[in-house]
Scaffold this motif. Structure first.
Motif, PDB file in Angstrom:
ATOM      1  N   HIS A 100      95.804  35.190  21.926  1.00  0.00           N
ATOM      2  CA  HIS A 100      95.348  34.586  23.184  1.00  0.00           C
ATOM      3  C   HIS A 100      93.821  34.608  23.234  1.00  0.00           C
ATOM      4  O   HIS A 100      93.191  35.597  22.823  1.00  0.00           O
ATOM      5  CB  HIS A 100      95.908  35.348  24.391  1.00  0.00           C
ATOM      6  CG  HIS A 100      97.394  35.255  24.529  1.00  0.00           C
ATOM      7  ND1 HIS A 100      98.061  34.065  24.730  1.00  0.00           N
ATOM      8  CD2 HIS A 100      98.354  36.218  24.490  1.00  0.00           C
ATOM      9  CE1 HIS A 100      99.357  34.296  24.817  1.00  0.00           C
ATOM     10  NE2 HIS A 100      99.565  35.589  24.670  1.00  0.00           N
ATOM     11  N   THR A 101      93.224  33.560  23.731  1.00  0.00           N
ATOM     12  CA  THR A 101      91.770  33.328  23.809  1.00  0.00           C
ATOM     13  C   THR A 101      91.132  33.173  22.441  1.00  0.00           C
ATOM     14  O   THR A 101      89.915  33.115  22.322  1.00  0.00           O
ATOM     15  CB  THR A 101      91.013  34.402  24.620  1.00  0.00           C
ATOM     16  OG1 THR A 101      90.975  35.656  23.898  1.00  0.00           O
ATOM     17  CG2 THR A 101      91.629  34.612  25.989  1.00  0.00           C
ATOM     18  N   ARG A 159     100.028  38.533  21.677  1.00  0.00           N
ATOM     19  CA  ARG A 159     100.845  37.990  20.603  1.00  0.00           C
ATOM     20  C   ARG A 159     100.874  38.946  19.413  1.00  0.00           C
ATOM     21  O   ARG A 159      99.858  39.548  19.082  1.00  0.00           O
ATOM     22  CB  ARG A 159     100.295  36.651  20.131  1.00  0.00           C
ATOM     23  CG  ARG A 159     100.441  35.527  21.125  1.00  0.00           C
ATOM     24  CD  ARG A 159      99.756  34.273  20.632  1.00  0.00           C
ATOM     25  NE  ARG A 159      99.935  33.184  21.595  1.00  0.00           N
ATOM     26  CZ  ARG A 159      99.072  32.211  21.784  1.00  0.00           C
ATOM     27  NH1 ARG A 159      97.958  32.165  21.069  1.00  0.00           N
ATOM     28  NH2 ARG A 159      99.302  31.269  22.679  1.00  0.00           N
TER      29      ARG A 159
END
Length: 323
Positions: free
Chosen positions: A45-46, A18
């Motif tokens: 992400h994560t 992202r």
């Protein structure tokens, strides 16, 4: 390490990682005494910037090496980044994690399909455990920070900061980065050197675990006496990396340190003013901007929120600081 590696990593990450925004709040400006710009990698992400470096490293491996599987050691954010990157490439991943890591990070790593091997941070050596498992199973080690392709992936954050800062008219400012072993900090510093030389990187660390700040002062790698015992688990490392420290020493300004309470208070402000969830280690840069105003110059400061993977009880402690 060079800017071409970071640009190549950005190409590989395009469409997968992202692009996180650059945010601002007038309420935080008032506290910080200048415009405070926040780069929220907690939205990555994560839940942390670590996904960038993990995917960069795995995507740079040749197919035969990658298909045999990877191994990593991490207190949680690098673990989740490697686990997701391995899942995306459909290859096995083994993650060596300290048993005192936040339960959310351990469970998330398992949920992403990785095999988790727990160890005692105080009595066992994660490097030895990782090396043994890598040799036994033919796995490739993806280091959490002292790896060229990991640094390159983290540096893509710096490319975004350079472009976003220019878009809002910021051409000179300190960029305060949450710092553990220095992969995130050195990658951003390399990117800004090439794309926005008026932006100076400064590492932020928790008190008692300020190995990077001490190393910058002495000119040589300094080691922490403790390896645990702070809520900022995400950025607790023994010492700067052999690859990262020369970059930090060449490009970074003086380090900044904050207390646990200041990190918790910064977490609360990030939630209250920007609706962001930060973990303690991910909030130290914001804490430095809000609590160390006299050590920062200029009308603007840019800070990273490097991660948001926090257990509910710690987050509640942060919110309680507003009472």
């Amino acid at each position: 390490m060079n800017i071409d590696m970071i640009r190549a990593a950005a190409t590989r990450l395009n469409g997968h990682a992202r692009t996180t925004p650059l945010l601002n709040s007038p309420f935080l400006d008032d506290i910080g005494g200048r415009r405070v710009w926040i780069k929220p990698e907690c939205l990555q992400h994560t839940g942390s910037f670590k996904f960038r470096g993990a995917l960069s490293a795995l995507s740079a491996l040749d197919e035969a090496t990658r298909s045999a599987g990877v191994i990593a050691f991490s207190s949680g954010n690098h673990a989740q980044g490697v686990a997701l990157a391995a899942q995306m490439h459909n290859v096995p991943a083994v993650i060596v994690m300290p048993s005192d890591a936040p339960s959310l990070k351990i469970e998330n790593t398992k949920a992403l399909g990785a095999e988790v091997v727990l160890y005692d941070r105080g009595s066992a050596d994660r490097d030895i455990i990782g090396a043994r498992l890598a040799e036994e199973r033919g796995l490739t080690l993806v280091k959490p920070f002292d790896d060229p392709q990991v640094i390159a992936g983290q540096g893509t954050t710096g490319l975004e900061i350079a472009e976003q800062a220019a878009a809002v008219g910021v051409v000179a400012a300190d960029v305060i980065v949450c710092c553990g072993g220095g992969g995130f900090t050195s990658g951003i510093a390399l990117a800004l050197e090439a794309e926005a030389p008026g932006l100076r990187v400064r590492p932020a660390e928790p008190e008692g675990f300020d190995d990077v700040a001490r190393s910058l002062r002495s000119g040589g790698i300094e080691r922490n006496t403790a390896v645990s015992g702070n809520i900022c688990d995400a950025i607790i490392t023994p010492q700067p990396g052999d690859l990262t420290f020369p970059i930090l020493h060449r490009l970074c300004g003086p380090g900044l340190t904050v207390t646990e309470d200041e990190a918790l208070h910064a977490m609360a402000h990030a939630f209250l003013r920007l609706k962001l969830v930060a973990e303690p280690g991910g909030a130290v840069a914001l804490a430095a901007a809000l609590c160390r105003q006299d050590q920062i110059e200029g009308d603007d400061v840019i800070v990273t929120i490097s991660g948001g993977n926090v257990d509910a009880d710690i987050f509640q402690r942060a919110l309680d600081t507003l009472e």
